[in-house]
Design a protein around this motif. Sequence first.
Motif, short mmCIF file in Angstrom:
data_model
loop_
_atom_site.label_atom_id
_atom_site.label_comp_id
_atom_site.label_asym_id
_atom_site.label_seq_id
_atom_site.Cartn_x
_atom_site.Cartn_y
_atom_site.Cartn_z
N GLY A 108 0.84 -1.21 0.00
CA GLY A 108 0.00 0.00 0.00
C GLY A 108 0.87 1.25 0.00
O GLY A 108 0.64 2.19 -0.76
N ASP A 112 0.55 2.58 -3.88
CA ASP A 112 -0.55 3.54 -3.86
C ASP A 112 -0.12 4.88 -3.28
O ASP A 112 0.38 5.73 -3.98
CB ASP A 112 -1.74 2.97 -3.07
N TYR A 138 -3.70 -4.41 1.89
CA TYR A 138 -3.45 -3.64 3.12
C TYR A 138 -3.72 -4.57 4.30
O TYR A 138 -4.78 -4.51 4.92
CB TYR A 138 -4.38 -2.44 3.19
N THR A 141 -4.50 -3.06 8.08
CA THR A 141 -5.76 -2.39 8.42
C THR A 141 -6.97 -3.30 8.18
O THR A 141 -8.10 -2.83 8.24
CB THR A 141 -5.94 -1.10 7.60
N GLY A 142 -6.74 -4.56 7.87
CA GLY A 142 -7.87 -5.47 7.73
C GLY A 142 -8.05 -6.00 6.32
O GLY A 142 -9.16 -6.33 5.92
N GLN A 144 -7.55 -4.77 2.91
CA GLN A 144 -8.25 -4.10 1.81
C GLN A 144 -7.42 -4.25 0.53
O GLN A 144 -6.23 -4.54 0.59
CB GLN A 144 -8.45 -2.61 2.13
N ARG A 145 -8.06 -4.03 -0.59
CA ARG A 145 -7.34 -4.16 -1.87
C ARG A 145 -6.27 -3.07 -2.01
O ARG A 145 -6.38 -1.99 -1.47
CB ARG A 145 -8.31 -4.11 -3.06
N SER A 146 -5.22 -3.40 -2.72
CA SER A 146 -4.21 -2.39 -3.06
C SER A 146 -3.93 -2.51 -4.55
O SER A 146 -4.48 -3.38 -5.23
CB SER A 146 -2.92 -2.62 -2.26
N THR A 156 -11.38 -7.23 1.82
CA THR A 156 -12.56 -6.69 2.51
C THR A 156 -13.20 -5.53 1.74
O THR A 156 -14.34 -5.19 2.01
CB THR A 156 -12.20 -6.23 3.94
N THR A 157 -12.50 -4.94 0.81
CA THR A 157 -13.14 -3.92 -0.02
C THR A 157 -13.39 -4.40 -1.46
O THR A 157 -13.86 -3.63 -2.29
CB THR A 157 -12.31 -2.60 -0.07
N PRO A 159 -15.31 -7.57 -2.03
CA PRO A 159 -15.92 -8.82 -1.57
C PRO A 159 -16.33 -9.76 -2.69
O PRO A 159 -16.58 -10.94 -2.45
CB PRO A 159 -17.12 -8.35 -0.75
N THR B 40 -7.48 2.93 10.13
CA THR B 40 -8.14 2.54 11.37
C THR B 40 -8.43 3.83 12.16
O THR B 40 -7.59 4.71 12.15
CB THR B 40 -7.20 1.62 12.18
N ASN B 43 -12.14 1.66 9.12
CA ASN B 43 -12.13 0.67 8.03
C ASN B 43 -13.46 -0.05 7.82
O ASN B 43 -13.87 -0.31 6.70
CB ASN B 43 -11.06 -0.39 8.29
N HIS B 47 -15.86 -1.73 4.86
CA HIS B 47 -16.12 -3.17 4.75
C HIS B 47 -17.62 -3.46 4.67
O HIS B 47 -18.07 -4.23 3.84
CB HIS B 47 -15.54 -3.93 5.95
N THR B 50 -19.07 -2.11 1.33
CA THR B 50 -18.80 -2.90 0.12
C THR B 50 -19.62 -4.19 0.10
O THR B 50 -19.93 -4.71 -0.95
CB THR B 50 -17.30 -3.27 -0.02
N PHE B 60 -18.94 1.74 -4.78
CA PHE B 60 -17.79 2.00 -3.90
C PHE B 60 -16.54 2.09 -4.75
O PHE B 60 -16.38 1.35 -5.72
CB PHE B 60 -17.61 0.87 -2.88
N GLN B 62 -12.29 2.42 -3.94
CA GLN B 62 -11.14 2.65 -3.06
C GLN B 62 -10.08 3.39 -3.85
O GLN B 62 -9.66 2.94 -4.92
CB GLN B 62 -10.58 1.33 -2.54
N GLU B 64 -6.27 5.71 -4.07
CA GLU B 64 -4.89 5.40 -3.70
C GLU B 64 -4.42 6.17 -2.48
O GLU B 64 -3.35 5.88 -1.95
CB GLU B 64 -3.96 5.65 -4.90
#
Lengths: 312, 365
Positions: A108, A112, A138, A141-142, A144-146, A156-157, A159, B40, B43, B47, B50, B60, B62, B64
């Motif tokens: 990330g 990015d 990422y 942070t859980g 997410q896509r990068s 998680t972003t 799905p 955070t 986030n 989630h 989405t 949605f 995301q 950069e």
Amino acid sequence: MTTSIKKLPDTEQVLSGNGACGGCPATMALRIVGKALGSNAIMLLTPSCSVASMGMTPKLAYNWPCINITFATAGSSASGITHALEIMKEKGRLQGELPTVFSWVGDGGTYDIGFQALSAAAERNDNMIFFCYNNEAYSNTGVQRSGATPRGSFTTTTPTGKRQPKKNMALLMLEHNIPYVATATVAYPGDLYDKVVKAKNIPGMKYIEILAPCYLGWQFDMPETVQMSRMAVRNGAWLLWEAENGKIDFNNPSSQIISGKKKAEPVNEYVMKQGRFNRLLKGSDAEQRIAEIQGDIDHQIAFMRERAKITI
Amino acid sequence: MQANVKVVGDTKKSFLTGNEAVTWAALAAGAEMMFGYPITPQNEVMHYWTRLAPKYGRGFLQTEDEISAGFTVCGAVQAGTKAFTATAGPGNVLMQEPFGMAEAMRLPLFAVIQQRGGPSSGTVIYSQQEVALTTYGGNGEGHRIVYSTATHQEIYDYTIKGFNTAWKYRFPTFLLGDGYQAKMREPLEMYDPEERGIEIVPTYPLLGLEGHIGENREPQHLCNIYSLEEELYDVVLRFAEEYEKISPELIEYKENQCDDADIIILSHGVVSRAADDAVKALRAQGIKAGSFRPITLRPFPQAQLREAIAKSGAKKMLIAESAYGQLDRLTKQEIYGETIKIENLFKPGVGIIDYDIINKIKSML
């Protein structure tokens, strides 16, 4: 000849008691990097797993002076340090060998948000090694896509699976005309070690990207990190190469895939072993989605084969 | 556009995290698009969004980084799309550029800020240290509307309201939460706005309007750069006048037993819950305490706070916050000239519970 894992130095820069997950590829890779760099180095970290796992303040598991910096600034912060060191050396305030300045950044912070500062540092050819440990999301942070997340992967972003293929970041860095670019991964520690040793002795900007299969983000069993890393290379999803002064050389076993001596293994097993793919491959379009993933890999192999022929 | 689509159906009791409440409320309010970047503790807004958004035909993206997340919202609202973002800490810092631009262009931007501890990347946990940044950040005059929520029910209510406020008045609007509110679970009632008689303010494109400039319509001038000092001056004065004119309609606050209070506890957000508990406990012990909470930090309930001080005749006020004086400074500039003695309970980046406030109040008596 690649250095054998048995011949790597005993010195450890990554100490025990850190907070990394079991089977963490970033920590594994950093350990090998530490053996290659030795203790005379300054480390910069952006917010990432490697910061979250480096230990509880004020204790630190990395045996270097470490600086946590903001997400977007791995390139510029390292530039500041490297310029200061050069001036100190010039004025005689710093004796002996200059420390190696290196950034240790996730995908990330590289692909990015950090790309602008990295690109500028590369254009200036500032004296540093920029490591990207690429876990293709990422993760900190859980998940997410990068820009490094491959097509078809659940995050998680995304799905329903990412719709775009990943960028070829190492190649983008090569196009900055910097003296050294390399890719590596944890299943080939000797290869990584040699590349870091080489980079350490080249002045200017060096970029090394390490594929880091993350069991949490990729959703496979924790002990299979190295196996996943090896599979990625054998099926061509990750190509091992290095470029000194713009000339690309592939390393084994990627060189055999590129030269056609060995066929890249089909991607199916690799994909089905990972929850991030296989959870999306139960629908009626599964075949098409695997074909897309395979297609991206085939395209990169073919493209890099041709790109490597340009040596002007 | 999507406002008449029922998202919740019958009003229902739910047990959710604050981030989840933001998502449901944004869906219920008819938000069509979210732009975001991982940070955070917000986030989970992304989630949940989405996962849920596709079911309701919402989108949605995301980006950069947060600069782009903010500017994609700026772009989307100009096209007439009800769009929003959510961020925290260093992301809020980066978003000051698009937020400032939204102020300058009078864009109906709505953003959720879940405060975390600073400086910079600080902690991912909790703070109230983004008050100054959210109310007056950017190179502008703070022509923004900032709702500071205290409960999950308020997160839900003010997310719906936030979109309406943004589109009605066209000043960038913020919901200021924090890490605790983002992550903890709490019961709340979810509802579709029309069930409560809440009218959704319609969206409309700001660019690409019908007709021809010079023939049958005026140009839509969303100017954000000026050649002359005086041009900017005129615009800022006009914005300031409009902002001040609408402020009385926007101001919201909560006052608790201030009428006969000897001492007033001023706090905002989640800390106000500790303040209310402290008032209850102190009153039971015979100490006449009251609490005052600005819900809108911008515009600030200045007249209402002055009135609370005047009618109670309170001689002392305690300003309690999980920051080192951000609410304190904001309050003092608003009630300049009052002679009430102000003491502080500053715990930057740390939660405040009723005992902290009770002990402090007792030390002030």
